[in-house]
Motif scaffolding. Structure first.
Motif, PDB file in Angstrom:
ATOM      1  N   PRO A  89      34.423  63.349  58.399  1.00  0.00           N
ATOM      2  CA  PRO A  89      34.866  61.844  57.920  1.00  0.00           C
ATOM      3  C   PRO A  89      34.085  60.916  56.592  1.00  0.00           C
ATOM      4  O   PRO A  89      34.894  60.484  56.040  1.00  0.00           O
ATOM      5  CB  PRO A  89      32.906  60.867  59.303  1.00  0.00           C
ATOM      6  CG  PRO A  89      33.609  62.141  60.031  1.00  0.00           C
ATOM      7  CD  PRO A  89      33.286  63.283  59.523  1.00  0.00           C
ATOM      8  N   ASN A  90      32.834  61.998  56.068  1.00  0.00           N
ATOM      9  CA  ASN A  90      31.771  61.154  54.693  1.00  0.00           C
ATOM     10  C   ASN A  90      33.141  62.823  53.716  1.00  0.00           C
ATOM     11  O   ASN A  90      32.340  61.956  52.482  1.00  0.00           O
ATOM     12  CB  ASN A  90      31.190  61.708  55.216  1.00  0.00           C
ATOM     13  CG  ASN A  90      30.487  60.660  55.198  1.00  0.00           C
ATOM     14  OD1 ASN A  90      30.776  59.082  56.043  1.00  0.00           O
ATOM     15  ND2 ASN A  90      28.680  60.544  56.314  1.00  0.00           N
ATOM     16  N   ALA A  91      34.120  62.669  53.751  1.00  0.00           N
ATOM     17  CA  ALA A  91      34.772  63.718  52.563  1.00  0.00           C
ATOM     18  C   ALA A  91      35.653  62.715  52.142  1.00  0.00           C
ATOM     19  O   ALA A  91      36.023  61.870  52.203  1.00  0.00           O
ATOM     20  CB  ALA A  91      34.771  64.893  53.484  1.00  0.00           C
ATOM     21  N   TYR A  92      35.784  62.583  50.595  1.00  0.00           N
ATOM     22  CA  TYR A  92      37.005  61.434  50.471  1.00  0.00           C
ATOM     23  C   TYR A  92      38.072  62.492  49.126  1.00  0.00           C
ATOM     24  O   TYR A  92      38.617  61.508  48.959  1.00  0.00           O
ATOM     25  CB  TYR A  92      35.431  60.784  49.290  1.00  0.00           C
ATOM     26  CG  TYR A  92      34.907  59.495  50.240  1.00  0.00           C
ATOM     27  CD1 TYR A  92      35.963  58.576  50.955  1.00  0.00           C
ATOM     28  CD2 TYR A  92      34.119  59.969  50.907  1.00  0.00           C
ATOM     29  CE1 TYR A  92      34.888  57.645  52.069  1.00  0.00           C
ATOM     30  CE2 TYR A  92      33.214  58.989  51.375  1.00  0.00           C
ATOM     31  CZ  TYR A  92      33.986  57.637  52.862  1.00  0.00           C
ATOM     32  OH  TYR A  92      33.803  56.912  53.203  1.00  0.00           O
TER      33      TYR A  92
ATOM     34  N   SER B 266      40.216  57.242  48.573  1.00  0.00           N
ATOM     35  CA  SER B 266      39.482  56.963  46.655  1.00  0.00           C
ATOM     36  C   SER B 266      38.171  57.258  46.106  1.00  0.00           C
ATOM     37  O   SER B 266      36.959  57.494  47.305  1.00  0.00           O
ATOM     38  CB  SER B 266      40.257  55.346  46.569  1.00  0.00           C
ATOM     39  OG  SER B 266      39.311  54.601  47.200  1.00  0.00           O
ATOM     40  N   ALA B 267      37.759  57.209  45.631  1.00  0.00           N
ATOM     41  CA  ALA B 267      36.303  57.270  44.953  1.00  0.00           C
ATOM     42  C   ALA B 267      36.068  55.907  45.097  1.00  0.00           C
ATOM     43  O   ALA B 267      34.782  55.779  45.096  1.00  0.00           O
ATOM     44  CB  ALA B 267      36.938  57.520  43.294  1.00  0.00           C
ATOM     45  N   GLN B 268      36.911  55.188  44.657  1.00  0.00           N
ATOM     46  CA  GLN B 268      35.910  54.057  45.236  1.00  0.00           C
ATOM     47  C   GLN B 268      35.228  53.692  46.970  1.00  0.00           C
ATOM     48  O   GLN B 268      34.274  53.160  46.646  1.00  0.00           O
ATOM     49  CB  GLN B 268      36.866  52.907  44.877  1.00  0.00           C
ATOM     50  CG  GLN B 268      37.743  52.069  43.571  1.00  0.00           C
ATOM     51  CD  GLN B 268      37.600  53.844  42.625  1.00  0.00           C
ATOM     52  OE1 GLN B 268      38.901  53.810  43.587  1.00  0.00           O
ATOM     53  NE2 GLN B 268      38.613  53.711  41.971  1.00  0.00           N
ATOM     54  N   ASP B 269      36.292  54.459  47.494  1.00  0.00           N
ATOM     55  CA  ASP B 269      35.314  54.377  49.365  1.00  0.00           C
ATOM     56  C   ASP B 269      34.255  55.073  49.047  1.00  0.00           C
ATOM     57  O   ASP B 269      32.949  54.934  49.451  1.00  0.00           O
ATOM     58  CB  ASP B 269      36.942  54.641  49.991  1.00  0.00           C
ATOM     59  CG  ASP B 269      37.851  54.302  49.572  1.00  0.00           C
ATOM     60  OD1 ASP B 269      37.173  53.120  49.871  1.00  0.00           O
ATOM     61  OD2 ASP B 269      38.784  55.129  49.853  1.00  0.00           O
ATOM     62  N   ALA B 270      34.034  56.381  48.563  1.00  0.00           N
ATOM     63  CA  ALA B 270      32.940  56.985  48.281  1.00  0.00           C
ATOM     64  C   ALA B 270      31.851  56.088  47.615  1.00  0.00           C
ATOM     65  O   ALA B 270      30.968  56.170  48.131  1.00  0.00           O
ATOM     66  CB  ALA B 270      33.008  58.214  47.800  1.00  0.00           C
ATOM     67  N   ILE B 271      32.357  55.594  46.363  1.00  0.00           N
ATOM     68  CA  ILE B 271      30.821  54.508  46.516  1.00  0.00           C
ATOM     69  C   ILE B 271      30.340  53.614  46.499  1.00  0.00           C
ATOM     70  O   ILE B 271      29.380  53.482  47.200  1.00  0.00           O
ATOM     71  CB  ILE B 271      31.306  54.451  44.448  1.00  0.00           C
ATOM     72  CG1 ILE B 271      32.133  55.111  43.470  1.00  0.00           C
ATOM     73  CG2 ILE B 271      30.811  52.996  44.158  1.00  0.00           C
ATOM     74  CD1 ILE B 271      32.507  54.863  42.662  1.00  0.00           C
ATOM     75  N   ARG B 272      31.562  53.114  47.917  1.00  0.00           N
ATOM     76  CA  ARG B 272      31.261  52.066  48.211  1.00  0.00           C
ATOM     77  C   ARG B 272      30.501  52.589  50.170  1.00  0.00           C
ATOM     78  O   ARG B 272      29.185  51.766  49.964  1.00  0.00           O
ATOM     79  CB  ARG B 272      32.129  51.776  48.774  1.00  0.00           C
ATOM     80  CG  ARG B 272      33.107  50.458  48.394  1.00  0.00           C
ATOM     81  CD  ARG B 272      34.229  49.009  49.114  1.00  0.00           C
ATOM     82  NE  ARG B 272      35.324  50.022  49.095  1.00  0.00           N
ATOM     83  CZ  ARG B 272      36.512  49.631  48.484  1.00  0.00           C
ATOM     84  NH1 ARG B 272      36.190  49.713  47.126  1.00  0.00           N
ATOM     85  NH2 ARG B 272      36.979  50.829  48.385  1.00  0.00           N
ATOM     86  N   LYS B 273      30.748  54.273  50.446  1.00  0.00           N
ATOM     87  CA  LYS B 273      29.196  54.792  51.084  1.00  0.00           C
ATOM     88  C   LYS B 273      28.272  55.200  50.254  1.00  0.00           C
ATOM     89  O   LYS B 273      27.606  54.753  51.459  1.00  0.00           O
ATOM     90  CB  LYS B 273      30.648  55.324  51.625  1.00  0.00           C
ATOM     91  CG  LYS B 273      30.229  56.610  52.133  1.00  0.00           C
ATOM     92  CD  LYS B 273      29.865  56.034  53.721  1.00  0.00           C
ATOM     93  CE  LYS B 273      29.268  56.690  55.310  1.00  0.00           C
ATOM     94  NZ  LYS B 273      29.150  56.172  56.387  1.00  0.00           N
TER      95      LYS B 273
END
Length: 237
Positions: A137-140, A147-154
């Motif tokens: 689930p935490n692979a982006y 997106s990279a923005q989703d990864a940053i939010r996580k």
């Protein structure tokens, strides 16, 4: 033509995802016949066209295909579909260009022909939901609707939860060195359709066309190549 996924294709992808999610050990048969379905090839063409990429080694552009009109475009797609159906399809060499990196240096980018990009996109439409079901689930990276923005939010969310350690790692020249002997068995854990596996192998082993300092063309890689993948294609990102 709309880029929205047609209902019939969306329903197929949902079924594949749910089957893969429900049965982690299930291995999929009879996928190849979906790749040359007319509706899938049409949608694959529109998705590939939306990226407006440069021509491959054959010099054929989207503009040239579109200039033939709707009937000419369908004739082009039907020709590709027939090759896939008859199993006479052979990918053409990938055109390699060097693009500058933001921090200095250059990165090799492989540009398949439009014909090969459409075929790869069609295969991706079928294969993506199967492997998507297996991913963390935490692979982006390289995933739909992430997106990279989703990864940053996580990361921000985890920091607020009290996590403080960060591990920064990179695999040097990963796309150039990935071993086929280890990659294909990983794919075969889910896919046992021999024609689909053969299609993937062809894309992995397609020759790369390069030019030397004098502009002379030369081919590298090919059938004898046992590692690496031309970075830049739909299936060989």
């Amino acid at each position: 033509m709309s880029l929205a996924t047609p209902d019939k294709i969306r329903d197929l992808r949902i079924k594949l995802y749910r089957k893969a999610k429900k049965e982690p050990g299930f291995r999929f048969h009879q996928l190849y016949d979906k790749v040359y379905r007319e509706d899938i090839l049409i949608h694959a063409y529109m998705l590939a066209k939306s990226n407006q990429g440069a021509p491959g080694v054959d010099g054929e552009s989207f503009e040239a295909i579109e200039s033939r009109g709707p009937a000419g475009r369908m004739e082009w797609l039907n020709g590709l579909g027939k090759e896939l159906h008859d199993k006479t399809y052979q990918p053409q060499p990938v055109r390699r260009v060097m693009i500058p990196k933001p921090g200095g240096g250059e990165r090799a980018l492989g540009i398949p022909t439009i014909r090969d990009r459409v075929a790869q996109t069609a295969a991706k439409l079928i294969l993506e939901p199967i492997f998507e079901a297996d991913l963390e689930p935490n692979a982006y990276g390289y995933r739909p609707k992430r997106s990279a923005q989703d990864a940053i939010r996580k990361v921000d969310e985890l920091l607020h939860q009290g996590y403080t350690d960060v591990v920064d790692a990179d695999l040097s020249k990963y796309f150039d060195t990935i071993p086929h002997s280890e990659l294909m068995p990983c794919v075969a854990r889910r896919i046992v359709d021999k024609h689909m596996l053969h299609l993937i192998k062809m894309w992995l082993k397609v020759p790369v066309e390069e030019r030397d300092e004098k502009g002379k063309k030369r081919l590298t890689g090919g059938k004898g190549n046992d590692r690496g993948t031309p970075q830049g294609g739909v299936m060989t990102a």
